[in-house]
Design a protein around this motif. Structure first.
Motif, PDB file in Angstrom:
ATOM      1  N   HIS A 167       0.866  -0.842  -0.090  1.00 58.07           N
ATOM      2  CA  HIS A 167      -0.143   0.175  -0.177  1.00 58.07           C
ATOM      3  C   HIS A 167       0.171   1.442   0.114  1.00 58.07           C
ATOM      4  O   HIS A 167       2.271   1.442   0.176  1.00 58.07           O
ATOM      5  CB  HIS A 167      -1.499   0.192   1.067  1.00 58.07           C
ATOM      6  CG  HIS A 167      -1.717  -1.477   1.368  1.00 58.07           C
ATOM      7  ND1 HIS A 167      -2.979  -1.173   0.213  1.00 58.07           N
ATOM      8  CD2 HIS A 167      -2.257  -1.870   2.250  1.00 58.07           C
ATOM      9  CE1 HIS A 167      -3.467  -2.600   0.513  1.00 58.07           C
ATOM     10  NE2 HIS A 167      -3.042  -3.147   1.477  1.00 58.07           N
ATOM     11  N   LYS A 168       0.370   2.200  -0.329  1.00 65.39           N
ATOM     12  CA  LYS A 168       1.057   4.262  -0.262  1.00 65.39           C
ATOM     13  C   LYS A 168       1.763   4.235   1.063  1.00 65.39           C
ATOM     14  O   LYS A 168       0.792   3.605   1.869  1.00 65.39           O
ATOM     15  CB  LYS A 168      -0.110   4.976  -0.486  1.00 65.39           C
ATOM     16  CG  LYS A 168      -0.520   4.613  -2.053  1.00 65.39           C
ATOM     17  CD  LYS A 168      -0.720   6.104  -2.602  1.00 65.39           C
ATOM     18  CE  LYS A 168      -2.083   5.911  -3.614  1.00 65.39           C
ATOM     19  NZ  LYS A 168      -3.109   6.501  -3.518  1.00 65.39           N
ATOM     20  N   GLU A 170       1.914   6.777   2.477  1.00 65.12           N
ATOM     21  CA  GLU A 170       1.506   7.316   4.201  1.00 65.12           C
ATOM     22  C   GLU A 170       0.187   6.938   3.965  1.00 65.12           C
ATOM     23  O   GLU A 170      -0.418   7.346   5.494  1.00 65.12           O
ATOM     24  CB  GLU A 170       0.758   8.167   2.897  1.00 65.12           C
ATOM     25  CG  GLU A 170       0.318   8.693   1.891  1.00 65.12           C
ATOM     26  CD  GLU A 170       0.628   8.536   0.456  1.00 65.12           C
ATOM     27  OE1 GLU A 170       0.304   8.842  -0.717  1.00 65.12           O
ATOM     28  OE2 GLU A 170       2.126   7.590   0.420  1.00 65.12           O
ATOM     29  N   ASP A 171      -0.052   5.415   3.820  1.00 70.73           N
ATOM     30  CA  ASP A 171      -1.340   4.770   4.406  1.00 70.73           C
ATOM     31  C   ASP A 171      -1.082   3.506   5.477  1.00 70.73           C
ATOM     32  O   ASP A 171       0.070   3.922   5.419  1.00 70.73           O
ATOM     33  CB  ASP A 171      -2.050   4.603   3.135  1.00 70.73           C
ATOM     34  CG  ASP A 171      -2.664   5.052   1.648  1.00 70.73           C
ATOM     35  OD1 ASP A 171      -2.821   6.736   2.034  1.00 70.73           O
ATOM     36  OD2 ASP A 171      -2.418   4.505   1.267  1.00 70.73           O
ATOM     37  N   GLU A 172      -1.523   3.680   6.774  1.00 72.73           N
ATOM     38  CA  GLU A 172      -2.067   2.999   7.580  1.00 72.73           C
ATOM     39  C   GLU A 172      -1.514   1.652   6.483  1.00 72.73           C
ATOM     40  O   GLU A 172      -2.679   1.520   5.727  1.00 72.73           O
ATOM     41  CB  GLU A 172      -2.853   2.945   8.440  1.00 72.73           C
ATOM     42  CG  GLU A 172      -3.070   2.018   9.164  1.00 72.73           C
ATOM     43  CD  GLU A 172      -4.361   1.918   9.777  1.00 72.73           C
ATOM     44  OE1 GLU A 172      -4.762   0.542  11.011  1.00 72.73           O
ATOM     45  OE2 GLU A 172      -5.529   1.915   9.256  1.00 72.73           O
ATOM     46  N   LYS A 173      -1.239   0.653   6.774  1.00 75.74           N
ATOM     47  CA  LYS A 173      -1.022  -0.498   6.533  1.00 75.74           C
ATOM     48  C   LYS A 173      -2.168  -1.108   7.556  1.00 75.74           C
ATOM     49  O   LYS A 173      -2.588  -1.209   8.519  1.00 75.74           O
ATOM     50  CB  LYS A 173       1.285  -1.613   6.800  1.00 75.74           C
ATOM     51  CG  LYS A 173       1.092  -0.407   6.420  1.00 75.74           C
ATOM     52  CD  LYS A 173       1.923   0.404   5.091  1.00 75.74           C
ATOM     53  CE  LYS A 173       2.422   1.366   5.011  1.00 75.74           C
ATOM     54  NZ  LYS A 173       2.560   1.905   3.313  1.00 75.74           N
TER      55      LYS A 173
END
Length: 213
Positions: A167-168, A170-173
């Motif tokens: 995932h990106k 900056e995103d929460e995994k």
């Protein structure tokens, strides 16, 4: 989060690993995305004796109050931490409408240092299919006919040795809740108050990941 996965297609494999036959007249796609119809396992009491049953459900849970079928494009994953309170999922959670989604692998985006994403597949290292914990609903109707639907449950994966890389940046995994076979019966039959305790992360050493362009 998981928006795309490969369902178990082989009927004998479904029976072997999940203990129930698929409907004989059903077909489903090789890859599933939101609003696809695919096989899902649940516990059934029809006929008087509790037993496992595979039904064909829509990927993306439809709460009973939904009017627009495209709601399923936003409800294919449910955060386990809030599923008991969020309007889309709380009825299924509180009623103990649990299911297991048979999957050969899930597809996730992985990003390089330049921010370019590529598709990878994550599967069990031993070659067995995944059994992903989920919630199902039969509260929505289309043209007067009930439509079964479901969502995959997810947990935080910020520090998971394998899934933290997806995932990106900056995103929460997040990762789906993959159950061990020894826990299938427990998940399908546990009391509602015990559900949160089963929302665990599958060991990184028991998973594999590779590019899947």
């Amino acid at each position: 989060m998981c928006a795309n996965y490969r369902p178990v297609s082989d009927r004998a494999r479904l029976q072997l690993h999940f203990g129930a036959p698929a409907p004989t007249d059903a077909t489903w796609p090789e890859e599933a995305r939101s609003m696809c119809l695919v096989p899902v396992l649940r516990q059934s009491d029809e006929g008087g004796e509790p037993h496992r049953e595979i039904f064909i459900g829509q990927f993306g849970l439809m709460p009973f109050w939904a009017k627009d079928p495209t709601v399923a494009r936003r409800t294919y994953n449910a955060r386990s931490e809030t599923a008991d309170t969020k309007p889309n999922f709380r009825d299924a959670w509180r009623r103990g409408q649990r299911c297991i989604i048979p999957a050969e692998c899930v597809y996730l985006p992985r990003y390089d240092e330049a921010g370019k994403g590529t598709r990878w597949q994550v599967a069990r290292a031993d070659g067995a299919p995944m059994g992903i914990a989920g919630l199902w609903s039969l509260g929505w109707s289309h043209n007067g006919a009930p439509v079964p639907s479901f969502a995959m449950l997810t947990v935080n994966a910020d520090d998971h040795p394998l899934l933290h890389a997806f995932h990106k940046p900056e995103d929460e995994k997040r990762m789906v809740v993959v159950l061990d076979e020894s826990d299938y019966e427990k998940w399908l039959n546990c009391p509602v108050e015990a559900m949160s305790g089963m929302m665990t992360r599958y060991p990184a050493a028991s998973l594999t990941a590779e590019p899947a362009p």
